[in-house]
Motif scaffolding. Structure first.
Motif, short mmCIF file in Angstrom:
data_model
loop_
_atom_site.label_atom_id
_atom_site.label_comp_id
_atom_site.label_asym_id
_atom_site.label_seq_id
_atom_site.Cartn_x
_atom_site.Cartn_y
_atom_site.Cartn_z
N THR A 232 0.85 -1.18 0.06
CA THR A 232 0.10 0.05 0.06
C THR A 232 0.81 1.24 -0.05
OG1 THR A 232 -1.88 -1.12 1.22
CG2 THR A 232 -1.90 1.33 1.42
N ALA A 233 1.98 1.03 0.62
CA ALA A 233 2.67 2.32 0.62
C ALA A 233 3.69 2.63 -0.48
CB ALA A 233 3.83 2.29 1.87
N LEU A 234 3.82 1.72 -1.23
CA LEU A 234 4.62 1.79 -2.64
C LEU A 234 4.15 2.94 -3.60
CD1 LEU A 234 6.88 1.07 -4.24
CD2 LEU A 234 5.56 -0.74 -5.34
N PRO A 235 2.67 2.93 -3.74
CA PRO A 235 2.10 4.02 -4.72
C PRO A 235 2.20 5.31 -3.89
CG PRO A 235 0.56 2.22 -4.47
CD PRO A 235 1.75 1.80 -3.53
N LEU A 236 2.28 5.45 -2.75
CA LEU A 236 2.62 6.75 -2.34
C LEU A 236 3.92 7.48 -2.21
CD1 LEU A 236 1.27 5.96 1.24
CD2 LEU A 236 -0.17 6.53 -0.86
N ILE A 237 5.02 6.60 -2.71
CA ILE A 237 6.56 7.04 -2.78
C ILE A 237 6.60 8.18 -4.01
CG2 ILE A 237 8.86 6.31 -3.47
CD1 ILE A 237 8.31 3.80 -2.17
N PRO A 238 5.92 8.27 -5.12
CA PRO A 238 6.21 9.31 -6.19
C PRO A 238 5.70 10.54 -5.34
CG PRO A 238 5.35 7.33 -7.06
CD PRO A 238 5.33 7.22 -5.72
N PHE A 239 4.81 10.69 -4.75
CA PHE A 239 4.19 11.74 -4.06
C PHE A 239 5.21 12.51 -3.15
CE2 PHE A 239 1.57 14.35 -1.04
CZ PHE A 239 0.97 15.16 -1.93
N ILE A 240 5.66 11.39 -2.22
CA ILE A 240 6.48 11.81 -1.32
C ILE A 240 7.71 12.55 -1.87
CG2 ILE A 240 7.86 10.78 0.69
CD1 ILE A 240 5.59 9.02 1.14
N HIS A 241 8.23 11.60 -2.83
CA HIS A 241 9.41 11.95 -3.40
C HIS A 241 9.55 13.45 -4.23
CE1 HIS A 241 12.39 12.07 -7.20
NE2 HIS A 241 13.10 11.61 -6.29
N HIS A 242 8.25 13.69 -4.90
CA HIS A 242 8.16 14.84 -5.41
C HIS A 242 8.29 16.14 -4.40
CE1 HIS A 242 6.64 17.43 -8.71
NE2 HIS A 242 5.89 17.92 -7.85
N ASN A 243 7.55 15.93 -3.22
CA ASN A 243 7.80 16.85 -2.33
C ASN A 243 9.02 17.05 -1.73
OD1 ASN A 243 4.88 18.07 -1.90
ND2 ASN A 243 4.48 16.17 -2.34
N ILE A 244 9.49 15.80 -1.37
CA ILE A 244 10.91 15.98 -0.66
C ILE A 244 11.85 16.71 -1.50
CG2 ILE A 244 12.84 14.42 -0.13
CD1 ILE A 244 11.20 12.60 1.00
N ILE A 245 12.00 16.42 -2.85
CA ILE A 245 12.82 17.03 -3.90
C ILE A 245 12.63 18.80 -3.94
CG2 ILE A 245 13.57 17.34 -6.22
CD1 ILE A 245 14.62 14.98 -4.74
N GLY A 246 11.02 18.93 -3.93
CA GLY A 246 11.00 20.36 -3.98
C GLY A 246 11.38 20.90 -2.38
N TYR A 247 10.88 20.50 -1.34
CA TYR A 247 11.43 20.94 -0.08
C TYR A 247 13.00 21.26 -0.04
CZ TYR A 247 12.20 21.42 4.82
OH TYR A 247 12.42 21.83 6.13
N LEU A 248 13.74 20.44 -0.37
CA LEU A 248 15.32 20.49 -0.50
C LEU A 248 15.59 21.41 -1.42
CD1 LEU A 248 16.31 16.65 -0.88
CD2 LEU A 248 16.47 18.16 1.40
N GLN A 249 14.90 21.68 -2.45
CA GLN A 249 15.23 22.85 -3.60
C GLN A 249 14.76 24.18 -3.00
OE1 GLN A 249 14.54 22.10 -7.63
NE2 GLN A 249 14.08 24.37 -8.02
N PHE A 250 13.90 24.30 -2.49
CA PHE A 250 13.31 25.48 -2.07
C PHE A 250 13.54 25.97 -0.56
CE2 PHE A 250 10.76 24.77 -5.88
CZ PHE A 250 11.04 26.07 -6.44
N CYS A 251 13.61 25.04 0.29
CA CYS A 251 13.66 25.43 1.77
C CYS A 251 14.90 25.16 2.45
CB CYS A 251 12.42 24.38 2.57
SG CYS A 251 10.94 24.92 1.71
N MET A 252 15.97 24.51 1.91
CA MET A 252 17.29 24.32 2.36
C MET A 252 18.29 25.17 1.85
SD MET A 252 16.33 21.78 4.68
CE MET A 252 18.09 20.94 4.98
N PRO A 253 19.26 25.40 2.92
CA PRO A 253 20.50 26.08 2.31
C PRO A 253 21.20 25.49 1.02
CG PRO A 253 20.46 25.96 4.67
CD PRO A 253 19.36 24.92 4.33
N PRO A 254 21.73 26.13 0.13
CA PRO A 254 22.10 27.54 0.33
C PRO A 254 21.07 28.48 -0.41
CG PRO A 254 23.20 26.51 -1.49
CD PRO A 254 22.49 25.43 -0.90
N THR A 255 19.78 28.29 -0.12
CA THR A 255 18.61 28.86 -0.72
C THR A 255 18.80 30.30 -0.11
OG1 THR A 255 17.34 27.10 -0.99
CG2 THR A 255 16.38 29.21 -1.01
#
Length: 422
Positions: A232-255
């Protein structure tokens, strides 16, 4: 039955190819004869090449992401499945000297791959499993040819062909108790659309809920439950991955500048932020007077689903005895439940009804309602409901087919001249 299925599949293939050619012809003629409301496709591609008719609405975002990656914040509303396929196709075309990483090559590649994801035959097998009738399965699959959004489902470089195909594949795997295959298919669907996460509900329904209701609690072992959780968790991974990458790009230094959404919520999701900020998605936000035309356009598709769900759920007292076994008492024998009046009341349709109802409620109250015209075709219940109308309420069935054909043709013309909805 096997020979009938073979003949049905062959006929459905012919119908599907014919529908694609008809949509392409109508869009091409309309684009040639009528002026563009927005000249952006001609500017990006240059001239009036056949590929220019593929460049409308969301196709701009998909092609830009395929070329440049996620450059702008609003592009995070779109998942990376289709841009990835467009890039792969562009590289394959370049290897044979047939293009490069330009707009035309990307659009042509995305549309070409969409052709390979024809879901008509998958819907036939899924319908055959649930309705137990080759003729009803053929009718349901044939009605899917009359889509409410033929350009998005059969012509353009859009998410819908891929999402629909993998959704149907996963549902068919669930029907056959192939849970690992179902999980993989639902995960692939989730790469293309965020609402793919709701598909994962079919897995615990089949692995846990159905055995529990059937009194097979001996099957609900810790190992079985753990397997269900993982699948059941496997289909959730693309959504989680998409948001993690976005968070790392916009919310983490050196932003240098951290957006408010990074800290304003308990779980910062770039997808939710972009949908709210740029598309005004939220509960009842779309319920304005100016959006009344969009509700009118989507009304047939929405009412169609709501009506079938009402028909099914209102008969639930007669369906439940076929799901939950009766326990005999000391003095009475178990009598078999009465036969259901309609094949469209099959107990196995219950998770599909709940899924379709939940999705339609979200589209009605929490989204741009007009996207139901291209998203509800990914729900097989759309065509089971249409088949039921043709069988039980033929006047309404003919009305549904007439609307589908007329609206489908009009939507092709609107797509060609770059007018909404899309």
């Amino acid at each position: 039955m096997q020979s009938a299925a073979t003949g049905h599949i062959r006929t459905l293939l012919i119908l599907s190819v014919t529908a694609r050619l008809a949509a392409w012809a109508l869009v091409s003629i309309s684009a040639y004869v009528l002026p563009l409301f927005d000249a952006s496709p001609s500017i990006c591609i240059g001239g009036t090449s056949p590929s220019s008719i593929l460049l409308r609405w969301d196709a701009f975002h998909f092609a830009h992401i395929a070329r440049e990656g996620y450059v702008y914040e609003h592009e995070w509303a779109f998942f990376n499945g289709l841009p990835l396929l467009m890039r792969v196709s562009a590289h394959m075309q370049a290897l044979v000297g047939f293009g490069s990483n330009d707009w035309t090559t990307l659009l042509r590649g995305g549309a070409g791959m969409a052709v390979l994801c024809d879901s008509t035959h998958v819907l036939y097998h899924l319908s055959l499993h649930h309705l137990r009738s080759p003729s009803l399965a053929f009718l349901s699959a044939a009605l899917s040819i009359f889509s409410s959004s033929p350009t998005a489902l059969r012509l353009a470089s859009y998410n819908e062909p891929f999402f629909t195909y993998f959704s149907y594949r996963g549902m068919l795997a669930c029907a056959r108790s192939k849970w690992a295959a179902a999980s993989i298919c639902f995960a692939l669907a989730s790469i293309f659309r965020s609402n793919g996460i709701f598909l994962s509900g079919f897995i615990p329904w089949g692995m846990l809920v159905t055995p529990f209701l059937a009194g097979r609690k001996d099957l609900l072992t810790p190992r079985h439950i753990l397997k269900c959780v993982l699948l059941t968790a496997l289909p959730l991974i693309p959504f989680i991955h998409h948001n993690i990458i976005g968070y790392l790009q916009f919310c983490m230094p050196p932003t240098s500048h951290i957006p408010n959404w990074c800290t304003s919520s308990l779980i910062p999701l770039i997808y939710s932020h972009v949908q709210s900020e740029y598309w005004n998605v939220g509960f009842l936000r779309y319920w304005t007077v100016s959006n009344t035309p969009n509700f009118i356009l989507a009304l047939p598709a929405l009412v169609h689903i709501f009506a079938f769900c009402w028909f099914y759920l209102s008969n639930l007292p007669a369906i439940v005895p076929h799901i939950v076994p009766q326990i005999p008492s000391k003095n009475t024998d178990v009598t078999p439940p009465p036969r259901l009046d309609s094949p469209f009341l099959a107990p196995s349709l219950l998770p599909h009804v709940l899924h379709a109802l939940a999705l339609t409620l979200i589209l009605t109250f929490n989204a741009h309602v007009q996207i139901s015209l291209r998203l509800l075709p990914s729900v097989p219940l759309t065509y089971w409901a249409a088949a039921r109308l043709m069988l039980d309420l033929p006047k309404w069935g003919k009305a549904w087919v007439t609307w589908s054909v007329l609206w489908g043709a009009l939507s092709c013309v609107l797509w060609a001249v770059f007018l909404p909805p899309a």
